[in-house]
Design an enzyme around this catalytic site. Structure first.
Site, PDB file in Angstrom:
ATOM      1  N   ASP A   1       4.685   9.525   3.594  1.00 31.61           N
ATOM      2  CA  ASP A   1       3.569  10.008   2.765  1.00 31.61           C
ATOM      3  C   ASP A   1       2.330   9.163   3.040  1.00 31.61           C
ATOM      4  O   ASP A   1       1.258   9.444   2.511  1.00 31.61           O
ATOM      5  CB  ASP A   1       3.959   9.903   1.285  1.00 31.61           C
ATOM      6  CG  ASP A   1       2.889  10.475   0.364  1.00 31.61           C
ATOM      7  OD1 ASP A   1       2.489  11.632   0.587  1.00 31.61           O
ATOM      8  OD2 ASP A   1       2.450   9.767  -0.568  1.00 31.61           O
TER       9      ASP A   1
ATOM     10  N   ASP B   1      14.866  -7.407  -2.342  1.00 30.83           N
ATOM     11  CA  ASP B   1      13.597  -7.733  -2.988  1.00 30.83           C
ATOM     12  C   ASP B   1      13.560  -9.256  -3.089  1.00 30.83           C
ATOM     13  O   ASP B   1      14.598  -9.924  -3.019  1.00 30.83           O
ATOM     14  CB  ASP B   1      13.523  -7.091  -4.394  1.00 30.83           C
ATOM     15  CG  ASP B   1      12.100  -7.083  -4.958  1.00 30.83           C
ATOM     16  OD1 ASP B   1      11.458  -8.155  -4.991  1.00 30.83           O
ATOM     17  OD2 ASP B   1      11.625  -6.006  -5.368  1.00 30.83           O
TER      18      ASP B   1
ATOM     19  N   CYS C   1       8.025  -1.642  -1.150  1.00 29.99           N
ATOM     20  CA  CYS C   1       7.366  -2.939  -1.368  1.00 29.99           C
ATOM     21  C   CYS C   1       5.874  -2.788  -1.055  1.00 29.99           C
ATOM     22  O   CYS C   1       5.481  -1.851  -0.364  1.00 29.99           O
ATOM     23  CB  CYS C   1       8.003  -4.011  -0.496  1.00 29.99           C
ATOM     24  SG  CYS C   1       7.991  -3.607   1.252  1.00 29.99           S
TER      25      CYS C   1
ATOM     26  N   HIS D   1      -0.386  11.404   1.561  1.00 31.08           N
ATOM     27  CA  HIS D   1      -0.545  10.481   0.428  1.00 31.08           C
ATOM     28  C   HIS D   1      -0.639  11.252  -0.900  1.00 31.08           C
ATOM     29  O   HIS D   1      -1.594  11.086  -1.662  1.00 31.08           O
ATOM     30  CB  HIS D   1      -1.785   9.586   0.618  1.00 31.08           C
ATOM     31  CG  HIS D   1      -1.623   8.242  -0.041  1.00 31.08           C
ATOM     32  ND1 HIS D   1      -1.936   7.050   0.569  1.00 31.08           N
ATOM     33  CD2 HIS D   1      -1.154   7.901  -1.264  1.00 31.08           C
ATOM     34  CE1 HIS D   1      -1.689   6.047  -0.259  1.00 31.08           C
ATOM     35  NE2 HIS D   1      -1.204   6.540  -1.389  1.00 31.08           N
TER      36      HIS D   1
ATOM     37  N   GLU E   1      -4.427   6.141   8.129  1.00 32.11           N
ATOM     38  CA  GLU E   1      -4.686   7.317   7.288  1.00 32.11           C
ATOM     39  C   GLU E   1      -6.131   7.398   6.776  1.00 32.11           C
ATOM     40  O   GLU E   1      -6.603   8.476   6.433  1.00 32.11           O
ATOM     41  CB  GLU E   1      -3.707   7.376   6.106  1.00 32.11           C
ATOM     42  CG  GLU E   1      -3.919   6.306   5.045  1.00 32.11           C
ATOM     43  CD  GLU E   1      -2.989   6.484   3.855  1.00 32.11           C
ATOM     44  OE1 GLU E   1      -1.782   6.630   4.064  1.00 32.11           O
ATOM     45  OE2 GLU E   1      -3.482   6.461   2.714  1.00 32.11           O
TER      46      GLU E   1
ATOM     47  N   SER F   1       5.130   4.038   0.623  1.00 30.71           N
ATOM     48  CA  SER F   1       4.447   2.857   0.078  1.00 30.71           C
ATOM     49  C   SER F   1       3.076   2.642   0.712  1.00 30.71           C
ATOM     50  O   SER F   1       2.058   3.031   0.140  1.00 30.71           O
ATOM     51  CB  SER F   1       5.337   1.638   0.234  1.00 30.71           C
ATOM     52  OG  SER F   1       4.905   0.635  -0.626  1.00 30.71           O
ATOM     53  N   ARG F   2       3.028   2.058   1.892  1.00 34.35           N
ATOM     54  CA  ARG F   2       1.768   1.920   2.625  1.00 34.35           C
ATOM     55  C   ARG F   2       2.062   2.051   4.118  1.00 34.35           C
ATOM     56  O   ARG F   2       3.081   1.521   4.614  1.00 34.35           O
ATOM     57  CB  ARG F   2       1.113   0.548   2.359  1.00 34.35           C
ATOM     58  CG  ARG F   2       0.419   0.431   1.020  1.00 34.35           C
ATOM     59  CD  ARG F   2      -0.827   1.313   0.902  1.00 34.35           C
ATOM     60  NE  ARG F   2      -1.449   1.214  -0.420  1.00 34.35           N
ATOM     61  CZ  ARG F   2      -1.225   2.026  -1.439  1.00 34.35           C
ATOM     62  NH1 ARG F   2      -0.364   3.025  -1.319  1.00 34.35           N
ATOM     63  NH2 ARG F   2      -1.863   1.859  -2.585  1.00 34.35           N
TER      64      ARG F   2
HETATM   65  P1  NAI Z   1       5.660  -3.169  -8.006  1.00 36.08           P
HETATM   66  O1  NAI Z   1       4.701  -4.308  -7.926  1.00 36.08           O
HETATM   67  O2  NAI Z   1       6.190  -2.751  -9.327  1.00 36.08           O
HETATM   68  O3  NAI Z   1       6.926  -3.457  -7.060  1.00 36.08           O
HETATM   69  C1  NAI Z   1       6.836  -3.989  -5.787  1.00 36.08           C
HETATM   70  C2  NAI Z   1       8.132  -4.730  -5.525  1.00 36.08           C
HETATM   71  O4  NAI Z   1       8.119  -5.168  -4.163  1.00 36.08           O
HETATM   72  C3  NAI Z   1       8.302  -5.977  -6.403  1.00 36.08           C
HETATM   73  O5  NAI Z   1       9.586  -5.963  -7.004  1.00 36.08           O
HETATM   74  C4  NAI Z   1       8.155  -7.133  -5.426  1.00 36.08           C
HETATM   75  O6  NAI Z   1       8.940  -8.283  -5.761  1.00 36.08           O
HETATM   76  C5  NAI Z   1       8.645  -6.476  -4.134  1.00 36.08           C
HETATM   77  N1  NAI Z   1       8.221  -7.198  -2.939  1.00 36.08           N
HETATM   78  C6  NAI Z   1       7.070  -7.876  -2.721  1.00 36.08           C
HETATM   79  N2  NAI Z   1       7.087  -8.418  -1.485  1.00 36.08           N
HETATM   80  C7  NAI Z   1       8.266  -8.072  -0.934  1.00 36.08           C
HETATM   81  C8  NAI Z   1       8.881  -8.339   0.315  1.00 36.08           C
HETATM   82  N3  NAI Z   1       8.272  -9.108   1.222  1.00 36.08           N
HETATM   83  N4  NAI Z   1      10.099  -7.824   0.561  1.00 36.08           N
HETATM   84  C9  NAI Z   1      10.723  -7.065  -0.374  1.00 36.08           C
HETATM   85  N5  NAI Z   1      10.208  -6.791  -1.580  1.00 36.08           N
HETATM   86  C10 NAI Z   1       8.996  -7.292  -1.853  1.00 36.08           C
HETATM   87  O7  NAI Z   1       4.926  -1.965  -7.272  1.00 36.08           O
HETATM   88  P2  NAI Z   1       5.267  -0.411  -7.394  1.00 36.08           P
HETATM   89  O8  NAI Z   1       4.486   0.179  -8.509  1.00 36.08           O
HETATM   90  O9  NAI Z   1       6.730  -0.230  -7.349  1.00 36.08           O
HETATM   91  O10 NAI Z   1       4.598   0.139  -6.052  1.00 36.08           O
HETATM   92  C11 NAI Z   1       5.111  -0.210  -4.779  1.00 36.08           C
HETATM   93  C12 NAI Z   1       4.128   0.255  -3.724  1.00 36.08           C
HETATM   94  O11 NAI Z   1       4.089   1.695  -3.701  1.00 36.08           O
HETATM   95  C13 NAI Z   1       2.667  -0.131  -3.991  1.00 36.08           C
HETATM   96  O12 NAI Z   1       2.393  -1.441  -3.487  1.00 36.08           O
HETATM   97  C14 NAI Z   1       1.895   0.914  -3.250  1.00 36.08           C
HETATM   98  O13 NAI Z   1       1.627   0.423  -1.955  1.00 36.08           O
HETATM   99  C15 NAI Z   1       2.854   2.093  -3.154  1.00 36.08           C
HETATM  100  N6  NAI Z   1       2.385   3.284  -3.884  1.00 36.08           N
HETATM  101  C16 NAI Z   1       2.254   4.465  -3.209  1.00 36.08           C
HETATM  102  C17 NAI Z   1       1.818   5.615  -3.840  1.00 36.08           C
HETATM  103  C18 NAI Z   1       1.704   6.924  -3.147  1.00 36.08           C
HETATM  104  O14 NAI Z   1       1.091   7.875  -3.692  1.00 36.08           O
HETATM  105  N7  NAI Z   1       2.262   7.101  -1.980  1.00 36.08           N
HETATM  106  C19 NAI Z   1       1.420   5.562  -5.259  1.00 36.08           C
HETATM  107  C20 NAI Z   1       1.650   4.284  -5.899  1.00 36.08           C
HETATM  108  C21 NAI Z   1       2.089   3.195  -5.210  1.00 36.08           C
END
Ligand code: NAI
Length: 332
Positions: A258, A174, A205, A295, A263, A233-234
């Site tokens: 997922d 991270d 991420c 998703h 998508e 994630s995405r």
């Molecule tokens: P968050 O903001 O709490 O954590 C994201 C982490 O990624 C942070 O610690 C950040 O420093 C890190 N990061 C940013 N750029 C980076 C890089 N270049 N390399 C490595 N790490 C990096 O977000 P959270 O809540 O953990 O969500 C993460 C992702 O999960 C969201 O951005 C979203 O795309 C995805 N998501 C998917 C869902 C689903 O239903 N499949 C639902 C909710 C979120």
């Protein structure tokens, strides 16, 4: 406040209707996705509520601005689908739900891992046909395996805790290290080192210009042979073409996703009566070692309740002129 609610599903209506009265907001539900064409439906509303595949590019935002929209309330964590710079220029505020239930997504990532590692999806189908043969169902233990985590924010942290509970060695990358995770035994290392040493790699991420196609032809070369790749994630984190090649030459032995790059045209709809035009997802679905969910990682009762509560609270904060702690601010 009057809210134009796009991409409304039955489970959204249920959770939002449950809490709406407590906030005195008025919601009009639209089944349709929010885009340039459907933006006209928001005419006369001050607020739209949208989800992950409602694509809010500059032209759509311009239309929304003309329609009178002052607030975009995203009922999701990620905001890569919104042109935040354009929103700022148009004076539209954007709020989101940063962490509604990190465990929901982390646990779904493990559902994918365990299904792939123990082939329970195949066992389910076999047993229903009175086929109790175990041929081809040999799995592997998670205990003692090295799990790599990219992104240890809210979801990545919940994921690490579960992985540690299984007795896995957890390594992570991270931009910022989480001291609590380090105390629990997670080892941070460089991105390439995580790629090289993981038996299972899970992406947590956000999708940004830096992380777009993080998994590509070059990075796949340095992954361990026979790796399991998990993406909740995405979709844009993975170059699907490169991954298909790696599945064909068996560099990647398991893929659980997922989310999928294209998508928007597929997910959240019942397309069972249609011919899929997307060649890549069609190819991915032919592999026996690929598991795709549409998703749904966020889709738990707990998460839906939290999404509704936080979204309605975000809208109230805007309406009352209060500080909006969940505002997405343009970062130049
Ligand atoms: P968050 O903001 O709490 O954590 C994201 C982490 O990624 C942070 O610690 C950040 O420093 C890190 N990061 C940013 N750029 C980076 C890089 N270049 N390399 C490595 N790490 C990096 O977000 P959270 O809540 O953990 O969500 C993460 C992702 O999960 C969201 O951005 C979203 O795309 C995805 N998501 C998917 C869902 C689903 O239903 N499949 C639902 C909710 C979120």
């Amino acid at each position: 406040m009057r809210i134009a609610f796009f991409s409304a599903k039955s489970y959204d209506r249920k959770s939002f209707d449950r809490f709406r009265k407590d906030f005195a907001h008025e919601i009009t539900y639209f089944d349709t996705k929010l885009d340039q064409q459907s933006a006209t439906l928001a005419q006369g509303y001050p607020c739209v509520c949208s989800f992950v595949n409602d694509y809010l590019d500059k032209p759509t935002l311009q239309k929304l601005s003309k329609a009178g929209i002052k607030l975009i309330a995203l009922r999701c964590a990620g905001y890569n689908q919104v042109d935040i710079k354009a929103a700022k220029q148009l004076g539209i505020k954007v709020v989101r739900v940063p962490a509604y239930s990190p465990e929901a997504v982390a646990e779904h990532a493990f559902a994918l891992i365990l299904t792939l590692s123990r082939k329970t999806h195949k066992a389910f189908n076999r047993v229903r046909e009175n086929n109790f043969s175990l041929e081809g169902l040999t799995g592997f233990n998670l205990f003692g395996k090295t799990i790599g985590v990219i992104g240890t924010g809210a979801i990545g942290t919940a994921f690490c805790r579960i992985a540690l509970g299984f007795g896995c060695k957890v390594i992570a990358f991270d931009l910022f290290e989480n001291e609590e995770l380090k105390k629990r035994g997670v080892q941070y290392m460089g991105l390439n080192e995580v790629f090289m040493n993981s038996d299972i790699l899970s992406l947590h991420c956000p999708l940004t210009t830096e992380t777009h196609h993080l998994i590509n032809e070059r990075s796949i070369q340095i992954l361990k042979d026979g790796i399991m790749l998990i993406n909740t994630s995405r979709g844009g984190l993975i170059n699907s073409k490169s991954v298909i090649r790696a599945l064909k030459n068996e560099k990647i032995a398991y893929l659980g996703i997922d989310v999928y790059e294209q998508e928007e045209a597929l997910f959240f709809q019942n397309l069972s009566e249609q011919i899929l035009k997307d060649e890549q997802i069609s190819r991915l679905m032919t592999f026996p070692n690929v598991l795709i969910t549409g998703h749904q990682a966020f889709l738990t009762q707990e998460a839906l309740e939290q999404i509704a509560l936080t979204t309605l609270q975000n809208i109230s904060s805007f309406e009352n002129g209060e500080r909006m702690e969940n505002e997405v601010v343009f970062d130049s």
